[in-house]
Design an enzyme around this catalytic site. Structure first.
Site, PDB file in Angstrom:
ATOM      1  N   SER A 169       9.629   6.882  16.056  1.00  0.00           N
ATOM      2  CA  SER A 169       8.359   6.520  16.696  1.00  0.00           C
ATOM      3  C   SER A 169       8.657   6.299  18.170  1.00  0.00           C
ATOM      4  O   SER A 169       9.162   5.249  18.547  1.00  0.00           O
ATOM      5  CB  SER A 169       7.810   5.233  16.073  1.00  0.00           C
ATOM      6  OG  SER A 169       7.476   5.469  14.737  1.00  0.00           O
TER       7      SER A 169
ATOM      8  N   ASN B 136      -5.282   5.879  15.813  1.00  0.00           N
ATOM      9  CA  ASN B 136      -6.287   5.380  14.858  1.00  0.00           C
ATOM     10  C   ASN B 136      -6.670   3.973  15.266  1.00  0.00           C
ATOM     11  O   ASN B 136      -5.834   3.072  15.252  1.00  0.00           O
ATOM     12  CB  ASN B 136      -5.698   5.363  13.437  1.00  0.00           C
ATOM     13  CG  ASN B 136      -5.451   6.764  12.939  1.00  0.00           C
ATOM     14  OD1 ASN B 136      -6.336   7.606  12.977  1.00  0.00           O
ATOM     15  ND2 ASN B 136      -4.232   7.036  12.495  1.00  0.00           N
TER      16      ASN B 136
ATOM     17  N   CYS C 294      -0.256  -0.970  16.654  1.00  0.00           N
ATOM     18  CA  CYS C 294      -0.143  -0.847  15.193  1.00  0.00           C
ATOM     19  C   CYS C 294      -0.754  -2.065  14.504  1.00  0.00           C
ATOM     20  O   CYS C 294      -0.395  -3.203  14.812  1.00  0.00           O
ATOM     21  CB  CYS C 294       1.330  -0.698  14.809  1.00  0.00           C
ATOM     22  SG  CYS C 294       1.593  -0.686  13.031  1.00  0.00           S
TER      23      CYS C 294
ATOM     24  N   GLU D  76       0.818  -1.211   0.000  1.00  0.00           N
ATOM     25  CA  GLU D  76       0.000   0.000   0.000  1.00  0.00           C
ATOM     26  C   GLU D  76       0.854   1.264   0.000  1.00  0.00           C
ATOM     27  O   GLU D  76       1.883   1.341   0.667  1.00  0.00           O
ATOM     28  CB  GLU D  76      -0.917   0.000   1.228  1.00  0.00           C
ATOM     29  CG  GLU D  76      -2.055  -0.977   1.028  1.00  0.00           C
ATOM     30  CD  GLU D  76      -2.966  -1.104   2.241  1.00  0.00           C
ATOM     31  OE1 GLU D  76      -4.175  -1.154   2.048  1.00  0.00           O
ATOM     32  OE2 GLU D  76      -2.454  -1.150   3.356  1.00  0.00           O
TER      33      GLU D  76
ATOM     34  N   CYS E 284       3.354   8.532   1.161  1.00  0.00           N
ATOM     35  CA  CYS E 284       3.728   7.632   2.257  1.00  0.00           C
ATOM     36  C   CYS E 284       4.067   6.274   1.641  1.00  0.00           C
ATOM     37  O   CYS E 284       3.201   5.604   1.081  1.00  0.00           O
ATOM     38  CB  CYS E 284       2.556   7.552   3.233  1.00  0.00           C
ATOM     39  SG  CYS E 284       2.901   6.511   4.640  1.00  0.00           S
TER      40      CYS E 284
ATOM     41  N   SER F 292      11.109   7.072   8.814  1.00  0.00           N
ATOM     42  CA  SER F 292      10.600   6.857  10.175  1.00  0.00           C
ATOM     43  C   SER F 292      11.022   5.483  10.672  1.00  0.00           C
ATOM     44  O   SER F 292      10.895   4.488   9.957  1.00  0.00           O
ATOM     45  CB  SER F 292       9.073   6.952  10.159  1.00  0.00           C
ATOM     46  OG  SER F 292       8.554   6.636  11.429  1.00  0.00           O
TER      47      SER F 292
ATOM     48  N   CYS G 274       4.571  -3.792  17.514  1.00  0.00           N
ATOM     49  CA  CYS G 274       4.116  -2.691  18.361  1.00  0.00           C
ATOM     50  C   CYS G 274       2.621  -2.894  18.599  1.00  0.00           C
ATOM     51  O   CYS G 274       1.874  -3.145  17.662  1.00  0.00           O
ATOM     52  CB  CYS G 274       4.388  -1.355  17.678  1.00  0.00           C
ATOM     53  SG  CYS G 274       6.119  -1.154  17.216  1.00  0.00           S
TER      54      CYS G 274
ATOM     55  N   GLY H 138       5.855  -1.553   7.367  1.00  0.00           N
ATOM     56  CA  GLY H 138       7.204  -2.076   7.555  1.00  0.00           C
ATOM     57  C   GLY H 138       8.163  -1.177   8.294  1.00  0.00           C
ATOM     58  O   GLY H 138       7.889  -0.004   8.530  1.00  0.00           O
ATOM     59  N   GLU H 139       9.285  -1.752   8.681  1.00  0.00           N
ATOM     60  CA  GLU H 139      10.344  -1.019   9.387  1.00  0.00           C
ATOM     61  C   GLU H 139      11.492  -0.795   8.388  1.00  0.00           C
ATOM     62  O   GLU H 139      12.232  -1.732   8.058  1.00  0.00           O
ATOM     63  CB  GLU H 139      10.802  -1.848  10.605  1.00  0.00           C
ATOM     64  CG  GLU H 139      12.074  -1.354  11.274  1.00  0.00           C
ATOM     65  CD  GLU H 139      12.091   0.145  11.567  1.00  0.00           C
ATOM     66  OE1 GLU H 139      11.239   0.643  12.303  1.00  0.00           O
ATOM     67  OE2 GLU H 139      12.997   0.833  11.039  1.00  0.00           O
TER      68      GLU H 139
ATOM     69  N   CYS I 222       5.388  -6.600   8.940  1.00  0.00           N
ATOM     70  CA  CYS I 222       6.473  -6.084   9.784  1.00  0.00           C
ATOM     71  C   CYS I 222       6.842  -7.155  10.790  1.00  0.00           C
ATOM     72  O   CYS I 222       5.960  -7.849  11.308  1.00  0.00           O
ATOM     73  CB  CYS I 222       5.995  -4.814  10.509  1.00  0.00           C
ATOM     74  SG  CYS I 222       7.308  -3.942  11.376  1.00  0.00           S
TER      75      CYS I 222
ATOM     76  N   CYS J 241      -2.291   6.434   9.596  1.00  0.00           N
ATOM     77  CA  CYS J 241      -1.173   5.735  10.235  1.00  0.00           C
ATOM     78  C   CYS J 241      -1.649   4.496  10.961  1.00  0.00           C
ATOM     79  O   CYS J 241      -2.609   4.552  11.726  1.00  0.00           O
ATOM     80  CB  CYS J 241      -0.541   6.613  11.309  1.00  0.00           C
ATOM     81  SG  CYS J 241       0.220   8.073  10.709  1.00  0.00           S
TER      82      CYS J 241
END
Ligand code: SAH
Ligand code: SF4
Length: 377
Positions: free
Chosen positions: A244, A320, A139, A112, A125, A222, A136, A190-191, A132, A363
């Site tokens: 983050s 969110n 998320c 995405e 973005c 990020s 977290c 993803g990281e 991932c 997010c």
């Protein structure tokens, strides 16, 4: 994870290089790599440079469109290589102008990408992985196991796709000042620092004046805090850095962001202090507002202390929600009171507007939509 184990991790989750027809995508190779590769097939260096120019400056999607390349060479290139884009599985447009694309990659995996237009800029973005490995708690992407890393070509393809849709290749007459798409944030799925090699390769081509020509000042990466790679990122890419953060003490941070057990706050903050910053540039700290978890006045004071004199901007992100998250977003009055404490201490702390909420593009919501669509099949 050490530097070498991150490299191993990158290999295990590597992206496939060739498409269903066995053609290698040329997007993502550095100019030197492209020259070297084509040289093996007796394509001279100056031709490789022309191909590079067509790909990144003109944005063509097929070798046929490369006006100054001889016909037989085009046919040869077409046989062995590709410069295509992923297919668009869905495009959703939010009432606020946000566009979210679900892009289907060569191996059928989906990724995405979200475009967020604002008055004075337009931000894309970009995702770095499918899923991932980090988990977290707040998320939604983190609940989707890592499928694989994105290749440099797949990271670039998201950006090139946005230029296609917005018709903003220099060849279409788009001027720097008149562009809608001006900024990139590596804040999708993803990281990015767990897929550093591919992210770095892609961003170098983005920043290259002969490449996509997007200034490093307009690119933000990020991270959840992969300390050893932050330094490398600073030395090699020196793009804007966003952290983050989301908690101000190790207990809470380790609970909601397990990566903190590996790289605790003191190491993370030291990496931030060491990050090379040009004058007037700042590190962005992202702080998701979780009701009753990290949103007290004390948390705000502790946050200011933690940041100390690092040149910083604090993005307060309203949480969110997603089904089964177990968290709630702090009330607006609480967020405002939290922001005020920071502002009174001289810290720039905007409350981030939620964009694209109606199309699940905000997010931390990115997993849900792709899952939904995949499940429909
Ligand atoms: N993995 C990287 C890049 C993803 S950026 C990172 O974590 O930094 C996505 C941003 O959205 C991160 O700051 C993340 O912490 C935040 N986020 C994740 N889930 C969220 C949610 N449900 N609501 C608001 N922000 C969220
Ligand atoms: Fe991964 Fe970032 Fe989500 Fe954490 S916040 S699970 S690191 S995408």
């Amino acid at each position: 994870m050490s530097d070498t184990s991150i490299q191993k991790h990158e290999k295990v989750f590597a992206a496939p290089k060739v498409d269903a027809q066995g053609r290698e995508n040329l997007i993502g190779l550095s100019k030197d790599e492209l020259i070297e590769l084509l040289m093996q097939y007796q394509v001279p260096g100056f031709r490789a440079k022309q191909v590079w120019h067509w790909i990144y400056q003109r944005g063509v999607k097929s070798f046929d469109e490369m006006g100054n390349i001889p016909k037989d060479m085009k046919a040869f290139l077409n046989d062995r290589f590709s410069i295509g884009r992923p297919t668009v599985e869905t495009e959703q447009r939010s009432t606020d102008g946000t566009i979210k694309w679900l892009l289907k990659l060569n191996d059928g995996q989906m990724v995405e990408t979200v475009f967020i237009p604002e008055k004075d800029r337009g931000t894309l973005c970009v995702s770095s992985q499918i899923g991932c490995t980090l988990t977290c708690k707040f998320c939604h992407t983190g609940t989707q196991p890592l499928v694989r890393n994105l290749g440099a070509h797949e990271i670039l393809q998201q950006i090139m796709h946005a230029r296609d849709v917005l018709d903003e290749w220099p060849s279409s007459g788009a001027k720097d000042g008149g562009r809608d798409f001006t900024n990139i944030v590596m804040m999708g799925m993803g990281e990015p620092l767990y897929n550093y090699s591919n992210v770095a390769k892609a961003l170098k081509i983005c920043m290259d004046g002969d490449g996509l020509s997007i200034s490093k000042r307009r690119i933000t990466l990020s991270t959840s805090g992969v300390v050893p790679m932050i330094q490398k990122c600073g030395e090699e890419l020196n793009v804007n850095l966003a952290i983050s953060l989301h908690a101000t003490n190790d207990n809470l941070r380790s609970e909601i962001m397990p990566i903190n057990k590996k790289y605790p706050l003191d190491e993370l903050m030291q990496a931030c202090r060491d990050y090379p910053l040009d004058p007037r540039r700042r590190i962005t700290f992202e702080y998701v507002m979780l009701k009753g978890v990290n949103d007290t006045d004390d948390d705000a004071h502790n946050l200011a202390t933690l940041i100390g004199n690092i040149p910083a901007k604090i993005n307060l992100i309203p949480f969110n929600d997603w089904p089964g998250s177990g968290f709630e977003c702090s009330d607006m009055e609480r967020i405002e009171a939290f922001a005020k404490i920071l502002r009174d201490k001289g810290l720039d702390s905007p409350v981030r507007k939620t964009r694209g909420d109606d199309i699940l593009a905000a997010c931390g919501q990115l997993k849900s939509a792709s899952k939904k669509i995949i499940n429909k099949k």
